[in-house]
Design an enzyme around this catalytic site. Structure first.
Site, PDB file in Angstrom:
ATOM      1  N   PHE A  25       0.859  -1.189   0.000  1.00 20.45           N
ATOM      2  CA  PHE A  25       0.000   0.000   0.000  1.00 20.45           C
ATOM      3  C   PHE A  25       0.892   1.234   0.000  1.00 20.45           C
ATOM      4  CE2 PHE A  25      -2.505   3.476   1.644  1.00 20.45           C
ATOM      5  CZ  PHE A  25      -3.661   3.359   0.899  1.00 20.45           C
ATOM      6  N   ASP A  34       9.310   2.690   1.609  1.00 15.38           N
ATOM      7  CA  ASP A  34       8.137   3.389   2.129  1.00 15.38           C
ATOM      8  C   ASP A  34       8.062   3.088   3.622  1.00 15.38           C
ATOM      9  OD1 ASP A  34       5.619   4.048   3.037  1.00 15.38           O
ATOM     10  OD2 ASP A  34       4.599   3.517   1.176  1.00 15.38           O
ATOM     11  N   LYS A  80       2.679  10.084   8.366  1.00 16.44           N
ATOM     12  CA  LYS A  80       1.966   9.590   9.546  1.00 16.44           C
ATOM     13  C   LYS A  80       2.476  10.198  10.864  1.00 16.44           C
ATOM     14  CE  LYS A  80      -0.155   5.362   7.784  1.00 16.44           C
ATOM     15  NZ  LYS A  80      -1.567   5.598   8.045  1.00 16.44           N
TER      16      LYS A  80
END
Ligand SMILES: Cc1ncc(COP(=O)(O)O)c(C=O)c1O
Length: 391
Positions: free
Chosen positions: A128, A215, A244
């Site tokens: 993702f 990532d 995040k």
């Protein structure tokens, strides 16, 4: 009440009003233990006094200017992020998807600099990377892509944790310029690869002159017990994306790069209005300082071990529990059946958790969680799982 919101989310009918540390309160006054941290965002918990003070102070001084001008807080933040990551330069943006967009653009510039006409990036199944067109194309989940065709060109997909598959692409595809991979897949189900996986990717990238791009949007900022998950493996990537937890809830992302990758962007090649503005950069600076001053990386590593040991002791071997895995405070409990219903029953008992990939209970508690609170999480989750499997 939500008639004028696009129906992007299947939201739970619950409204939070206030938070403090690991705790949240809804509008009815009910208290919840947040073992999800807004999906790995609020690592310092809710309303952390140092972050709240920094935001309030900066809001009263200067929120935004523009990347047309030097932004001292952004420079200090870049220095510190490069220091903890081993990277050389940072580009600031506002989200994870944008951080990955920057990485993808760096890979393309890099490919063109090596005279590859149509540079390609190797990406993984079950990955993702975000919801923009390029990042949803990079994402290894058809549900995320369906309806948004035509997708973006230039991605080659291989199974996760499969070095052979990457080598096979290397032998057959001269257009490859980079590999983009999560060190531990988050949305894909807390999939922890073999301990030698990242080192293997580094070797293949070096052999073929590709960029290794990680990532770390979910795994970064101390979540796994180190600043970044690759720091468990002795490897150094060329590009790292982070978002995040970087702002503990203030929207900020970054694409960090080293060596040639760090030199690809030039004035005019990329940009964003808000990226790394004084408010967001100051908040992120405070997050980095607090992770350090409260020794939260070590705490995340130790508490994560305790949670894993607790779950393993109580749940492993039980029919229906397939696997218990994770690293630091990124933990997955995989069942043999879809278990999305557990999110609602956990809420009834005052616990926020998430189910991803259909069958994996995902726990991403704040790094400030205490041992007592971790024991509460174990107790409630074990009860829920046992009851659910007995139904
Ligand atoms: C590994 C990873 N990459 C990228 C993203 C996208 O980040 P954002 O939602 O901030 O665009 C996420 C979000 O869940 C993620 O977990």
């Amino acid at each position: 009440m939500a008639d004028h919101l696009m129906s992007t989310y299947a939201r739970l009918p619950i409204r939070f009003e206030r938070g403090e540390g690991v705790w949240l309160w809804d509008t009815e006054g009910k208290q919840y233990l947040d073992a999800l941290s807004g999906i790995a965002v609020c690592a310092l918990g809710h309303a952390h006094p140092a972050v709240a003070r920094a935001i309030a102070e900066q809001a009263g001084r200067l929120v935004h200017t523009s990347n047309l001008y030097a932004i001292p807080h952004q420079e200090v933040l870049a220095d510190r992020l490069c220091e903890v990551s081993g990277m050389a330069r940072a580009f600031f943006c506002n989200s994870g998807a944008e951080a990955n967009e920057a990485a993808i653009k760096i890979a393309r510039l890099f490919g063109h600099s090596r005279e590859i006409d149509n540079p390609a990036i190797i990406v993984m199944e079950n990955s993702f990377h975000g919801r923009t067109l390029a990042t949803l194309t990079a994402t290894g989940n058809r549900k995320v892509q369906a309806g948004f065709e035509p997708l973006v060109q230039g991605f080659i997909r291989v199974p996760f944790d499969d070095l052979e598959a990457i080598s096979t692409v290397a032998d057959n595809s001269p257009e490859v310029a980079a590999v983009l991979v999560e060190p531990i897949q988050g949305e894909g189900g807390i999939n922890v690869p073999d301990a030698n996986y990242l080192a293997g990717i580094r070797r293949i990238c070096d052999a073929h002159g590709w960029l290794m791009m990680l990532d770390e949007i979910q795994t970064g900022m101390g979540r796994t017990g180190k600043w970044f998950a690759y720091q468990h493996t002795g490897t150094l990537p060329d590009v790292v994306t982070v978002a995040k937890a970087l702002g503990n809830g203030v929207p900020i992302g970054a694409c960090l790069a080293l060596g040639t990758a760090a030199e690809m962007m030039q004035p005019g090649s990329h940009g964003t209005t808000f990226g790394g503005n004084p408010l967001a950069a100051r908040a992120a600076m405070t997050v980095l300082e607090t992770l350090d001053s409260e020794n939260l990386l070590l705490h995340a590593a130790e508490l994560g071990q305790r949670l894993l040991a607790g779950f393993t002791e109580e749940l492993s071997g039980i029919a229906g529990v397939r696997d218990i895995r994770g690293c630091g405070l990124m933990i997955g409990i995989e069942l043999d059946r879809p278990c999305g219903a557990l999110v609602g029953t956990a809420l009834e008992r005052g616990l926020l958790l998430n189910v991803t990939a259909g069958r994996v209970i995902r726990l991403l508690p704040p790094l400030v969680t205490t041992i007592r609170q971790a024991e509460m999480i174990i107790r409630i989750v074990v009860e829920l799982v046992r009851e659910f499997l007995a139904e």
